[in-house]
Scaffold this active site. Sequence first.
Site, PDB file in Angstrom:
ATOM      1  N   SER A   1      -5.043  20.269 -22.317  1.00  0.00           N
ATOM      2  CA  SER A   1      -5.998  19.228 -22.667  1.00  0.00           C
ATOM      3  C   SER A   1      -5.511  17.869 -22.181  1.00  0.00           C
ATOM      4  O   SER A   1      -4.342  17.517 -22.364  1.00  0.00           O
ATOM      5  CB  SER A   1      -6.189  19.194 -24.185  1.00  0.00           C
ATOM      6  N   GLY A   2      -6.393  17.100 -21.569  1.00  0.00           N
ATOM      7  CA  GLY A   2      -6.026  15.776 -21.065  1.00  0.00           C
ATOM      8  C   GLY A   2      -6.033  14.739 -22.177  1.00  0.00           C
ATOM      9  O   GLY A   2      -6.778  14.858 -23.156  1.00  0.00           O
TER      10      GLY A   2
ATOM     11  N   LYS B   1       0.840  -1.187   0.000  1.00  0.00           N
ATOM     12  CA  LYS B   1       0.000   0.000   0.000  1.00  0.00           C
ATOM     13  C   LYS B   1       0.882   1.247   0.000  1.00  0.00           C
ATOM     14  O   LYS B   1       2.026   1.212   0.477  1.00  0.00           O
ATOM     15  CB  LYS B   1      -0.895   0.018   1.246  1.00  0.00           C
TER      16      LYS B   1
ATOM     17  N   CYS C   1     -12.658  -3.149  -7.223  1.00  0.00           N
ATOM     18  CA  CYS C   1     -11.734  -2.192  -7.830  1.00  0.00           C
ATOM     19  C   CYS C   1     -10.328  -2.462  -7.306  1.00  0.00           C
ATOM     20  O   CYS C   1     -10.144  -2.712  -6.116  1.00  0.00           O
ATOM     21  CB  CYS C   1     -12.128  -0.759  -7.468  1.00  0.00           C
ATOM     22  N   CYS C   2      -9.334  -2.391  -8.175  1.00  0.00           N
ATOM     23  CA  CYS C   2      -7.965  -2.618  -7.727  1.00  0.00           C
ATOM     24  C   CYS C   2      -7.516  -1.465  -6.833  1.00  0.00           C
ATOM     25  O   CYS C   2      -7.939  -0.327  -7.011  1.00  0.00           O
ATOM     26  CB  CYS C   2      -7.017  -2.763  -8.922  1.00  0.00           C
TER      27      CYS C   2
ATOM     28  N   CYS D   1      -1.348   2.417 -17.808  1.00  0.00           N
ATOM     29  CA  CYS D   1      -1.238   1.170 -17.045  1.00  0.00           C
ATOM     30  C   CYS D   1      -0.523   0.056 -17.801  1.00  0.00           C
ATOM     31  O   CYS D   1      -0.225  -0.989 -17.220  1.00  0.00           O
ATOM     32  CB  CYS D   1      -2.620   0.692 -16.632  1.00  0.00           C
TER      33      CYS D   1
END
Length: 395
Positions: free
Chosen positions: A125-126, A17, A213-214, A82
């Site tokens: 802009s993303g 974590k 959810c991961c 990812c």
Amino acid sequence: MSRRVLVAGVGMIPFAKPSATRPYDVMGAGAVKAALADAGLAYDRIQQVYAGYVYGDSTCGQRVVYGLGMTGVPVVNVNNNCASGSSALWLARQAVESGAVECALAVGFEQMPAGALTRKWQDRSGPLTDFEASLRASFAVDDSLPLTPQYFAAAGVEYMAKYGMKPETFAKVAVKARRHAAGNPYAVFRDPITEQEVLDSPHLSGPLTRLQCCPPTCGAAAAIVCSEDFARRNGLRTDVAIRAQTLLSDTAGLFDKRSPMALVGSDVTRAAATEIYERSGVDPRDIGVVELHDCFTVNEVLTYEGLGLCPEGGAEEFILSGDNTYGGRVVTNPSGGLLSKGHPLGATGLAQTAEITWQLRGEAGPRQVDGVTLGLQHNLGLGTAGVITLFEKVV
């Protein structure tokens, strides 16, 4: 592929974590040291380095490997969301396959902050701007919630409407992930959970609850690839090879489809899998173990079909019959997957590579799948980068 590329060594560190993590350079170096030790190779034999990560400044890859030796070799930093770790492996494999080098290192690492993924650059802009517009055109986005899980929630809603799948079937995927992770010392979450606990965890959106959810995770993994000649000259193992590999992005018409399933990569996965099977001559029914990108339970369900592990619309039966686990047709995510092992973005693809390599060697301990000779690795980054690697046991 013109020349066989071998996996000479793999390594990773236990995932953690964010509250319990070490610095990224310490984690990355630890994974590389483990891969070098596994291969029985000194760092000065590495001819190129590809470093995958998302959360970090430029040239973090150099920071990771300089502590192992400043040998002057090229270090290329890779950010493909990812799929960064698998993209680094894709580049390393290409370098060896082409004859540009005889031995290359792919390393992935991530020191993630706690909490949901967010955009870090708000003054431009993303990269997912068009994805978001397409999502909003087909799904009621809740702006009080993180956006990333809502992509997959929307995909789950679309899948349920199309094929009639029940919400509790998604929850069974999370239960299976924990059951598999129990045998993995590298996994963050190894305690079992029940289907009811998954369904009773806080609801996020669509069919998704928190336990589907991961988690944000920190960690590192690495792989060393080389030619057969290099392996033999240096006394390295030659028992695992990359039989086929591809990296694909989206094609025209994606945003006009207004399909959340397509937005989260189902089309890319299907196209990449088709290419892998055609190129390798392998039937998906011959693959005994798969590490796939289960960032959310919904994505594991979509990926079963995208990889051809079950027919289109057949994921629910595939899950209910136990064909996705030990004793079934194919063991999916024996490591526990992203849901339970964890998902340190840049490390994920290379952690999958390590797991498949251990499985093909027969070194996976209590997670071992019996008699496997082919293993598939699937890693997806929104935006989109879809990487599939088919590994084989060399006899």
